[in-house]
Motif scaffolding. Sequence first.
Motif, PDB file in Angstrom:
ATOM      1  N   ALA A  53      36.814 -41.415  45.776  1.00 38.81           N
ATOM      2  CA  ALA A  53      36.731 -40.723  46.802  1.00 38.81           C
ATOM      3  C   ALA A  53      37.412 -41.109  48.184  1.00 38.81           C
ATOM      4  CB  ALA A  53      35.751 -39.424  47.205  1.00 38.81           C
ATOM      5  N   ALA A  91      38.438 -34.232  46.067  1.00 36.60           N
ATOM      6  CA  ALA A  91      37.669 -35.503  47.193  1.00 36.60           C
ATOM      7  C   ALA A  91      37.763 -35.131  48.135  1.00 36.60           C
ATOM      8  CB  ALA A  91      37.723 -37.260  46.362  1.00 36.60           C
ATOM      9  N   ASP A 240      32.423 -37.295  45.239  1.00 34.96           N
ATOM     10  CA  ASP A 240      33.469 -36.652  45.679  1.00 34.96           C
ATOM     11  C   ASP A 240      33.956 -36.094  46.280  1.00 34.96           C
ATOM     12  OD1 ASP A 240      35.485 -38.068  43.718  1.00 34.96           O
ATOM     13  OD2 ASP A 240      34.428 -37.782  42.564  1.00 34.96           O
ATOM     14  N   THR A 276      32.149 -38.499  53.050  1.00 34.92           N
ATOM     15  CA  THR A 276      32.071 -37.580  51.669  1.00 34.92           C
ATOM     16  C   THR A 276      31.465 -35.886  52.303  1.00 34.92           C
ATOM     17  OG1 THR A 276      32.689 -39.481  50.720  1.00 34.92           O
ATOM     18  CG2 THR A 276      31.905 -37.404  49.370  1.00 34.92           C
TER      19      THR A 276
END
Length: 365
Positions: A53, A91, A240, A276
């Motif tokens: 990611a 992601a 992700d 994230t």
Amino acid sequence: MRIEGRHYRTIWLDGEAVAVIDQTRLPFRFVVRRLTSRDEAVEAIRTMVVRGAPLIGVTAAYGLALALREDPSDAGLAEAVRVLNATRPTAVNLAWALARMRETLAPLPPAARHRAAWQAAAALADEDVAACEAIGEHGAALIAGAHARTGRPVNVLTHCNAGWLATVDWGTALAPIYKAHDAGVPVHVWVDETRPRCQGAALSAFELHAHGVPHTVIADNAGGHLMQHDRVDLCLVGSDRTTATGDVANKIGTYLKALAAHDNGVPFYVALPGSTVDWSLADGVREIPIEERSATEVTHVTGLGDDGTVRTVAVASPGSPAANPAFDVTPARLVTGLVTERGIAPATREGLLGLFPERRLGSAA
């Protein structure tokens, strides 16, 4: 990190091109690929030449810079963001990085955008390195604490690759292992092979071997057995996309490891940068889009033959269909804690907001 004595990041500038390590060629070949256009950056993300990611996000940022070299107009900026955003759906760092870039570049006159885009992409890369190193410091304390309690080497189980190859440098889930190892804490890693693309066996094992960290590659289905026999001290994986409530999307098979860890009382930690976290989502199982990849990744494998050639062979019965969901979601109730660049938090909304209080101001609904 270092490969044969030389320091590498996963992405860097090479003249007017962007250089990346071609991860589809690892672990048998170390190949650097040059990206010279938006479309080449798109292809690199889509085909997993680059993956992970954080690295996907930085690659997209550099891809936008390449696009603006050709067309810095408002329409060119909008189209490049649209095309890059569509490469991989799960992601969240991809959309996050492009939003950051667009916010910086849109107010500028078109003639100033290309140069500014290079600078903004480089800044994102440097931010990622700093965040991952901080994750390493916080997570290393968990490993050191486990060693202090038992007095023996700490066995960590990880799934997929969340090392420096998945970021710009250091990694997320492997960064604490590198920090602990470098500090003299005895640590051993159980490396899930991570079918179907075998990112654990191919990439995590490659990294750990290069860094001198003791490790053992295991079949994906061996983790529960090892936990039942007290051979795993903690699980540490990447993410992700993580919801505002602590649900975690990671490589397919992570959920099963979390279930086994929960059943056996093994701590299950997830390492991730703040970029994230998708603050707009509350229910990961129902709301996180799960990428469906080609069935051939399941029906075929690539490996090194005894004659030194890399070849792809079929492993499934000819004619049988295959499904290939690339990620699954681990509910927050199975996560012991989230290891971020700002510290370790419970996998809850309040836990995350405690580390990212700026999100209380209307954006963490």
